[in-house]
Design an enzyme around this catalytic site. Structure first.
Site, PDB file in Angstrom:
ATOM      1  N   CYS A 280       0.822  -1.209   0.000  1.00  0.00           N
ATOM      2  CA  CYS A 280       0.000   0.000   0.000  1.00  0.00           C
ATOM      3  C   CYS A 280       0.859   1.264   0.000  1.00  0.00           C
ATOM      4  O   CYS A 280       0.419   2.316  -0.480  1.00  0.00           O
ATOM      5  CB  CYS A 280      -0.954  -0.001   1.189  1.00  0.00           C
ATOM      6  N   HIS A 758      -0.972   0.444   7.541  1.00  0.00           N
ATOM      7  CA  HIS A 758      -1.586   0.562   6.214  1.00  0.00           C
ATOM      8  C   HIS A 758      -1.532   2.020   5.760  1.00  0.00           C
ATOM      9  O   HIS A 758      -1.591   2.937   6.589  1.00  0.00           O
ATOM     10  CB  HIS A 758      -3.042   0.077   6.279  1.00  0.00           C
TER      11      HIS A 758
END
Length: 798
Positions: A280, A758
């Site tokens: 990510c 994330h």
């Protein structure tokens, strides 16, 4: 079937025209909804013998409701004659063998991602018939302690008798006293599970007898024997569940805008990127990069030329891979809304979940992370470090005279004042982002933070659930003020004193970039060297004015320190020693460069340090930096005689050395003596790093080269311009202008450190904010601008 390179439908014709290769294998996977039985459910699952390709399947469709069928055939160009496979009767034996080898081969990504594909744990041979004592032991959800010592961490539950014991001792004094292993040696009970790792998806299980981590297919049953419901467990050390720490969950919810109905976005510029497993950070940076017009024009705008003049293996060409990714994100071909009939069917089934598959950046990630020890792994990484790594690659592989990364480039003026002589020294360096410190002392809710800390310590002491974490609220003005405050320098070289001295350093902008990237320095190290993150909220402005940070240069009344270089402390100065043994600038060890850049040194200086020390490692290059960091050209691009200008100029669209690097005339003469034009010879040599044999292959594989004479002339003009600029150096490339900026994108991080968590990206497009969360792209309802990690601003007229 000659090069074994794969192309999509829209590019296979181009490859045929470019190379003359005419035999291709067409592979296709069909996805169909399963036929349903009389009761309405899918028919019983059975082995599908029609799947023979080792391809990734769509996670959203990988269920009992769908089935797959693979199709393979040979296609002969230019007539598109098709031969279904397998076909032993019509095909020569050699072709049949080649086709069978392709169809039975494993995916190349299994080799690239060994952590994901190959390191599968074995099933323990003791799992099926494990003996469990009926001794009435029940394991509480928290508060565990070793039965033989006082340790409360690294605890293992023996699955035979329910004993809770500590793990083994490690070389760094962490771990435990090895009581779990001692218990196995005393009793012979083979399997244990680590407490704190149990989740509905599994847990860490170790077999003492087999001496390795294993899988226990009956783990849920074995844990239930001791009163542990595996489906309701959340893995954290000491039983403190993730939802006991509300702030972290809150951070995830706020940044991802959980709880709000987000409308999916489709079309050009609204394509997501699949998460490859902790990728990510890459996805967020690339979404922001390709929202910038200069990058769009440089790569997607030059797509036909870049693809036509890519090397024979385009998988190893940076510009080709950048263009491929940019086209996937911006074309809209991979972000189409479901047709009306599909929507009606989904609504009737009451399972309307808009499908956004996104594109896979596997090949791009494999190339840009090649030879980098961190980015080539499957671990989470720092988005800011990847941004600098990408800028470095763009710098080295610029397309002709155009370099899109120049929009980030700016000059920093550093002023150092000697504390003893009061004299000053002004130097300039190149940078690509503004690092903004977190002014924790300026928090506007200090009383609330102190109260929370007292409550937290009491809760930990009494092993109660932690209170809801209070997020520090920091004014942006305080962070900006901290950025411009003087910094103590204890070891700079004071030429006036002919020795190391103490001084005060201040930094200001000698030029303002067209696009300003601001990094909030949220991550730091504790006293125990454990990475941690400041949980802060900063009121980042939509309009940012930093004109007051413009450098002023030498002021009236200031006296400059004499410009005398410090003594060379390296016995044999590598810069002089290597003048007669130059390495190719394209062979610079980029992993060493990034290690130095992560210490805060300018990127160009790091490249020079590694270059002048002959790729001998980051430690030797660090010594070079210490010696040369006071030199006026310390942060200037690497320029060496014989390489025709800045070594960081990188490769042209032809996939090799920069356009300002003229091939040796003797090799050019050899090729032209064979009847080829001079332009053909020069461009072929540039595309193959001056390799004569490969250059001849390049000429034969580019029969259309002479047709695109305008492009050749343009490239030659760029090369001539580079030579002129080399003769008359104009200093670093910067696009100076006003210091007034407007926010158009930001990247947010969720988690406790850059090594976990994330990343999500928000970008303002067509007047509204859009959230890019891996493959999901939706209209943002509440963009969390105060929780960002990296902010992207573009210059606006004042």
């Amino acid at each position: 079937m000659n090069t074994f390179l794969a192309f999509g439908r829209e590019h296979v014709e181009r490859h045929f025209r470019k190379t003359g290769q005419s035999v291709y294998m067409h592979l296709k996977r069909h996805v169909r909804e399963k036929v349903r039985g009389a009761s309405g459910g899918a028919l019983p699952k059975r082995r599908n013998s029609k799947i023979f390709l080792d391809l990734d399947t769509d996670d959203d469709l990988n269920s009992d409701d769908y089935e797959y069928e693979d199709e393979a055939k040979l296609v002969i160009f230019p007539d598109h004659y098709e031969i279904a496979l397998p076909n032993i009767e019509e095909l020569p034996a050699l072709v049949t063998i080649a086709c069978d080898a392709v169809l039975s081969s494993k995916s190349p990504y299994r080799k690239q991602d060994p952590d994901t594909w190959e390191n599968e744990l074995p099933v323990s041979k003791y799992a099926n018939n494990l003996t469990q004592l009926d001794n009435g032991v029940r394991i509480p959800p928290s508060g565990w302690k070793c039965a033989r010592c006082d340790l409360r961490e690294n605890l293992w539950l023996n699955l035979t008798d329910g004993s809770v014991l500590c793990g083994k001792w490690f070389f760094d004094s962490s771990g435990g006293n090895g009581h779990a292993l001692e218990h196995y040696r005393d009793m012979g009970y083979p399997l244990a599970v680590k407490l704190g790792t149990i989740t509905p998806d599994g847990a860490d299980v170790y077999s003492f007898q087999e001496e390795e981590p294993v899988l226990d297919p009956h783990l849920a049953k074995h844990l239930a024997h001791f009163g542990i419901d595996m489906l309701h467990m959340h893995g954290t050390e000491n039983g403190l569940r993730d939802n006991d720490i509300k702030p972290r969950v809150s951070e995830w919810e706020v940044i991802q805008e959980t709880g709000t109905k987000l409308k999916p976005m489709y079309g050009p510029g609204y394509t997501g990127l699949k998460n490859l497993g902790n990728s990510c950070y890459l996805s967020s940076v690339m979404q922001a990069i390709f929202s910038i017009p200069e990058f769009q024009r440089a790569y997607v705008g030059n797509l036909p030329r870049i693809f036509d003049y890519s090397p024979l293996d385009p998988t190893q060409d940076f510009n080709t891979q950048m263009t491929k990714l940019g086209h996937g994100l911006l074309s809209g071909q991979y972000s189409k809304p479901p047709v009306k009939s599909e929507l009606i069917e989904q609504v009737m089934k009451e399972e309307h979940k808009p499908q956004q598959n996104g594109i896979s950046p596997r090949m791009f990630k494999a190339f840009v992370s090649k030879s980098h020890p961190e980015f080539s792994s499957n671990r989470q990484q720092d988005a800011q470090e990847f941004f600098l790594h990408l800028v470095n690659l763009v710098e080295r592989n610029r397309i002709g005279s155009e370099n899109p990364s120049d929009v980030f480039r700016f000059l920093v003026e550093e002023r150092i004042q000697c504390c003893q002589t009061r004299k000053v020294r002004y130097t300039e360096r190149v940078d690509y982002l503004m690092q903004l410190p977190v002014a924790m002392e300026a928090a506007t809710n200090k009383d609330e933070l102190i109260a929370y800390e007292l409550t937290r310590r009491e809760a930990e002491a009494n092993r109660r659930p932690l209170p809801e974490l209070v997020r520090a609220k920091i004014p942006f003005s305080a962070c900006l003020q901290a950025f411009s405050e003087p910094e103590n320098v204890d070891d700079f070289w004071s030429s006036a004193l002919q020795a190391k001295s103490a001084g005060v350093k201040t930094s200001r902008f000698a030029s303002f970039p067209e696009y300003l990237v601001v990094q909030i320095k949220k991550f730091t190290f504790g006293l125990d060297w454990v990475p941690k993150k400041f949980d802060v909220s900063i009121d980042m402005p939509d309009l940012l004015d930093i004109n007051h940070l413009r450098a002023r240069g030498l002021q009236p009344g200031e006296e400059e320190l004499p410009d005398i270089s410090p003594p060379i402390v390296i016995p044999d100065d590598s810069k002089d020693r290597l003048m007669n043994q130059l390495i190719d600038p394209s062979d610079i060890d980029e992993s060493s460069v990034m290690q130095l850049a992560e210490m805060g040194f300018p990127l160009e200086a790091c490249r020079k340090a590694v270059y002048f020390t002959g790729n001998m490692g980051a430690e030797v290059a660090f010594n070079w930096i210490i010696v040369h960091m006071e030199e006026p050209d310390f942060a200037e691009p690497l320029t060496m005689p014989g390489y025709g200008g800045a070594a960081s100029a990188g490769a042209s669209v032809f996939g090799a050395t920069g356009l300002d690097n003229q091939p040796p005339e003797e090799i050019v003469a050899i090729i032209t003596s064979m009847g080829f034009h001079r332009n053909q010879a020069i461009q072929a040599l540039r595309a193959t790093n001056n390799n004569l044999e490969r250059a001849l292959d390049w000429i034969f594989s580019h029969p259309e080269f002479e047709e695109d004479s305008d492009f050749v002339i343009e490239m030659e003009n760029n090369a001539n311009a580079n030579m002129i600029s080399e003769a008359k150096p104009e200093g670093p490339r910067v696009k100076d202008g006003s210091g007034m900026y407007e926010l158009f994108a930001f990247i947010s991080h969720m988690g406790t450190s850059t090594m976990s968590g994330h990343y999500v990206c928000h970008i303002k497009k067509e007047g509204r904010w859009v959230i890019y969360n891996d493959h999901r792209v939706c209209a943002s309802e509440r963009p969390p601008k105060d929780l960002g990690y990296m902010y992207f601003y573009h210059r606006v007229p004042r």
